[in-house]
Scaffold this active site. Structure first.
Site, short mmCIF file in Angstrom:
data_model
loop_
_atom_site.label_atom_id
_atom_site.label_comp_id
_atom_site.label_asym_id
_atom_site.label_seq_id
_atom_site.Cartn_x
_atom_site.Cartn_y
_atom_site.Cartn_z
N HIS A 300 -12.16 -5.88 -73.64
CA HIS A 300 -11.46 -6.97 -72.95
C HIS A 300 -10.65 -6.47 -71.76
O HIS A 300 -10.20 -7.28 -70.94
CB HIS A 300 -10.51 -7.70 -73.91
N ASP A 336 -19.86 -7.35 -80.29
CA ASP A 336 -18.59 -7.89 -80.76
C ASP A 336 -18.64 -9.42 -80.70
O ASP A 336 -19.26 -9.99 -79.81
CB ASP A 336 -17.45 -7.37 -79.88
N HIS A 338 -16.50 -11.47 -79.83
CA HIS A 338 -15.84 -11.98 -78.63
C HIS A 338 -16.53 -11.40 -77.39
O HIS A 338 -16.94 -10.24 -77.39
CB HIS A 338 -14.36 -11.60 -78.61
N ASP A 427 -16.55 -7.63 -85.90
CA ASP A 427 -15.88 -8.88 -86.27
C ASP A 427 -16.84 -10.06 -86.37
O ASP A 427 -16.42 -11.18 -86.66
CB ASP A 427 -14.74 -9.21 -85.30
#
Length: 575
Positions: A300, A336, A338, A427
């Site tokens: 991120h 991931d 996200h 995740d």
């Protein structure tokens, strides 16, 4: 009202000894946070309401091998796959520490160990005059004479003889890890544990040690801190300084969920340095593949901002280090849950790095909101950013494998990378409290096996997210076993994607076929093969709904009640 007050008994005139009725004192509700998923539970339960983990679970010391049901249940001993595992060292433990006393005998003869690995679990170490929750792996003590170790905490002993040491030295899989990254932790005490916590690395390391993978079958590279000169190729000076300045503060925040303490800057430099060195080691041929057991995560982190628990972009640093070592084209596959908005921002104008991300998107409602299918890159690098945005939660193995077969591998094969990086957030794994998806360790192993066919097997896996300790440790272990050459395990139950997964793949193909010619036939084939299946399924659902509806003419007359009953109550049931 007071006319009959004489009826009351006035004998007790003295009220001096009267005391008011004592109300029950306020009872404070005690709570505990689950070690596995961080969810808050009331003290009157011993198993987590969310994941079922026991309050006193041994997951930090035994990894995913620990029983989730009872703290006193003895975990079955997992025999490490280490050649020459024999005997054990007797210990004398007193208030001053541990002393090695002798080597036990087996079958009437002395067993000699030339190397001892100590894996310390859940200690509190006096470090820089302050106490921190700490995890340390110490190796290289020879068993010659009386060796005194000032140790004040529990440990696991794994014994490796000369043959297994040579096996580790000749291993093609390198692992990067440094215990100082565990000092990065949220200082401010809150009612809920932060999901990105040191326990994540502890659980993975304990699982690998318990399985005899590391230490044992993999070898470790020495950790170093990334330099500012290396970081400036990825991040702005302002961003680098904003991370470094946190060393002067006990507690600080970049965003409401991205914390830092006085050790966070060093942890971020170590994570990036480990990833850079692993990449150059693999590209140069000194290792075939590797796993970066690092934190804080990085995908991120953009050019000039830290967010989403991420400080420096480890995957971006590794990609540029690989190119500096001789790799011309680099693939970054981000699974991931996200979207890696930071990695996309760094490389969206770069044709030498192909970024592919599979993530929950849900029309931009899922964090961070970026990563739509039409985000394809810019400034002449269109098509070198491929987003596969799931439209809902609960996505499992079949959807991911289907996307790999029809989008990821065709594009990656056409791109022909010299080096492959996996931004491995776990995740999306089953049981994760943030991702809420359904990928299993077998699914992750299968995807790793598929990517291992690219780049001549030159593959680096970098840990990103993943916040259920049992899920993240079992998934990471499954991935590393594939890196070591093991089979990904049992085949998936069936190859059928969900309807939503199929729609997402078709949407991505429709966009990306403009940049990758090999996707055209795949798109046409999927439309002809799967559209009838979806339409037939939809027609069956419509017929089922119609079947429970009463005729319209029942609405009036004696059957009106039955009409409303059927068209109301039963229709709800059929949904």
């Amino acid at each position: 009202m007071y006319q009959n007050q004489d009826l009351f008994d006035d004998d007790d005139d003295d009220d001096d000894d009267w005391e008011p009725l004592e109300l029950p004192k306020f009872v404070e509700v005690t709570k505990w946070c689950c070690k596995n998923c961080t969810m808050v539970n009331l003290d009157d339960v011993v198993h987590c309401d969310i994941c079922g983990e026991h309050q006193d679970s041994k997951i930090l010391s035994h990894g995913f091998f620990a029983s989730p049901f009872a703290e006193d249940e003895d975990t079955a001993e997992v025999q490490p796959n280490i050649k020459g595992l024999r005997g054990r060292v007797s210990l004398i433990i007193n208030s001053k520490g541990c002393y090695f006393s002798r080597v036990s005998k087996q079958q009437g003869r002395s067993v000699q160990f030339t190397q001892l690995f100590l894996v310390f679990v859940d200690p509190y170490v006096d470090y820089c005059l302050k106490y921190y929750h700490f995890y340390m792996v110490v190796c290289g003590f020879s068993l010659w004479g009386g060796i005194k170790l000032q140790i004040y905490f529990s440990f696991i002993l794994i014994f490796v003889d000369v043959d297994s040491q040579e096996s580790a030295a000749n291993s093609c899989t390198a692992i990067g890890f440094d215990e100082r990254m565990l000092l990065h932790a949220e200082v401010e005490m809150k009612s809920h544990l932060h999901p990105e916590r040191p326990d994540r690395l502890q659980a993975i390391a304990a699982s690998l040690a318990r399985a005899g993978i590391f230490p044992g079958r993999c070898y470790s590279i020495s950790a170093r801190e990334i330099t500012e000169e290396e970081l400036i190729s990825v991040h702005s000076w302002e961003h680098i300084e904003s991370v470094e300045v946190t060393s002067d503060s006990t507690s600080s925040y970049f965003t409401s969920d991205t914390y830092a303490n006085e050790h966070s800057a060093r942890a971020a430099r170590l994570a990036a340095g480990i990833c850079a060195d692993l990449a150059s080691t693999i590209v140069s041929g000194r290792a075939k593949n590797g796993f970066a057991l690092v934190r804080p995560p990085g995908h991120h982190a953009g050019v000039s901002h830290a967010m989403g628990f991420c400080l420096h972009n480890n995957a971006a640093v590794a990609a540029l280090a690989a190119q500096a070592a001789g790799a011309r084209k680099v693939l970054i596959l981000d699974w991931d849950v996200h979207h890696g908005n930071g990695t996309q921002e760094i490389f969206e104008k770069n044709k030498s790095v192909l970024y592919i991300s599979l993530h929950r998107h849900e029309g931009g409602k899922f964090y961070p909101g970026t990563g739509a299918a039409d985000e394809v890159g810019s400034m002449g690098a269109e098509g070198y950013c491929v987003n596969i945005p799931w439209g809902r939660g609960g996505v499992g193995d079949n959807d991911y494998i289907f996307a790999f077969q029809n989008v990821v591998l065709p594009i990656a094969s056409e791109f022909a990378p010299d080096f492959t990086i996996i931004s491995a957030g776990f995740d999306a794994a089953r049981g994760d409290p943030l991702g809420c998806c359904d990928v299993t360790p077998s699914g992750y192993a299968k995807m790793t096996h598929m990517l291992n066919a690219l780049s001549g097997g030159k593959l680096l896996v970098i840990l990103e997210g993943g916040y259920n300790l049992r899920s993240i440790s079992s998934s990471a272990t499954a991935v590393i076993k594939v890196l070591l050459g093991e089979s990904p395990g049992c085949e998936l139950e069936n190859g059928f994607p969900s309807n939503a997964g199929l729609q997402t793949v078709l949407e991505v193909l429709k966009v990306q076929m403009n940049y990758w010619p090999s996707l055209g036939p795949i798109f046409i084939n999927l439309q002809s093969q799967w559209r009838p299946y979806c339409l037939g399924k939809k027609r069956k659902q419509i017929k089922k709904k119609r079947r429970v509806q009463a005729p319209m003419w029942w609405r009036w007359g004696r059957k009106s009640f039955l009409f409303h009953f059927l068209n109301g109550h039963l229709r709800v049931k059929s949904k």
